[in-house]
Write a protein that holds these residues in place. Sequence first.
Motif: not given
Length: 335
Positions: A182, A184-186, A190-191, A194, A214-215, A217, A222, A243
Motif C-alpha cells: 500500500s 502510506p496509510l496516513n 493509500g487507505r 488498501c 505491507q505499507e 511509501e 519501498s 499502490g
Amino acid sequence: MVRIADVAKMANVSTATVSRVISNAGTVKKETAEKVLEAIKELNYQPNMLARQLRRSETKTILVVVPDITNTFFSAVLRGIESVAIENGYQVLLGDARNDVESETSFLTILGQKKADGLILLTARTDQKILEDLSQDYPVVLACEYYEGSKLPTVSIDNVSSARKATEYLISLNHKRIGHISGPLNIVVGRDRCRGFHQAMAQHGLSVDPSLVQEGEFSFESGFNLMMKFLSLENPPTALFAGNDEMAMGAIKAAKSKGLRVPEDLSVVGFDDIQFASIFEPALTTVAQPTFDMGQKAMRLLLKLIKDEELEKDQFILPDQLIVRESCKELTIEE
C-alpha cells in the motif's frame, strides 16, 4: 467565531452566494439576498474585509502544491492545470511539499501574503480544519487527493473501486495468494486503495494473509524492499497489487533479482499509469487516472471561485481505466 460557511448553511446557499451578497455584486435574486442578509444579522457575522480587499488585488498567479515533485504522476496533472491557466491569462507558481506536512502547510501563507489569487492542492496532509478555514476567505481546490466528508471543491477518482478492479483482475487470472504493497496509510489514497484490495478479496471469498499486506511509501525503494520481504516467506505470493507504479516497478526489480520471471512467476498490477509504465519491461498493467483532465477540471473550478461564481457541485469523480499490458499472466491451476 462565526464564519461565512455558517451564514451559508443558515441561508441554505453556497458560500459564493454569501460572498456576492456581501460585495453587493448585484447578481443574486432579491429573495435569496434577503435570506442571506437575515442570516448575517441573526448570526452577527462580521466579514473579513481585509481578506476581501486583498483578494480584489489580482496577481494573475495561482499556486499549485504537489506532495513530491520527483513523482512523475503529477507532471500530467500540472500540464492540465497550466493549459487552462495560460488560456485565461494566469501563470502557475509551483510548491514542492516533499511529503512533509509542515512544508505543505507553510505554502498556505502565500495566499495571505497575496502572492497568488488561488490554490490548487495535489496533496491533502494539512489539517482539514485549517484548509477549510482558509477556503472561507480564499479560493482553494483539491485534486488527486481529498478529505473524507469535506465540502472543499475536489477533483479525483474513486480509489476504492479502482483498487478493487485491479485486484479483481488478478483474481480473474486464478490468483488467490495476492500480496499488496500500500501507499502510506496516513494518506487517504493509500487507505482507500488498501480498502479496495481487501474488499475484492472478501467479495471473492479469499483470505488475506496479514504478512502479505505491507505499507510502502509510494517509492521505488519501498516497493523493492517490501517485495524482498514477501519473497523471503515460505509461501510467497503469486501476484501483487501495488499502490502505485513506482512501487510496482520496485517489486518487479526485486523479483528479477531473485531469478523470478514476471509475469511467468509473479503477476504485478500497479496504479497511476505514469509515462514510464508502458516502456518498462515488462510493460506494466496498471490503473490509469485521467491526469490531464483532472488538472484542467481543477483549474476551471478554481477560476470559478476566483470570480466568485457559484459552483453547480463541488465534488467531481472522474473515470479511471484498467490498462492491461504484459506484467500479468493467468495462473495455471494444477489438477
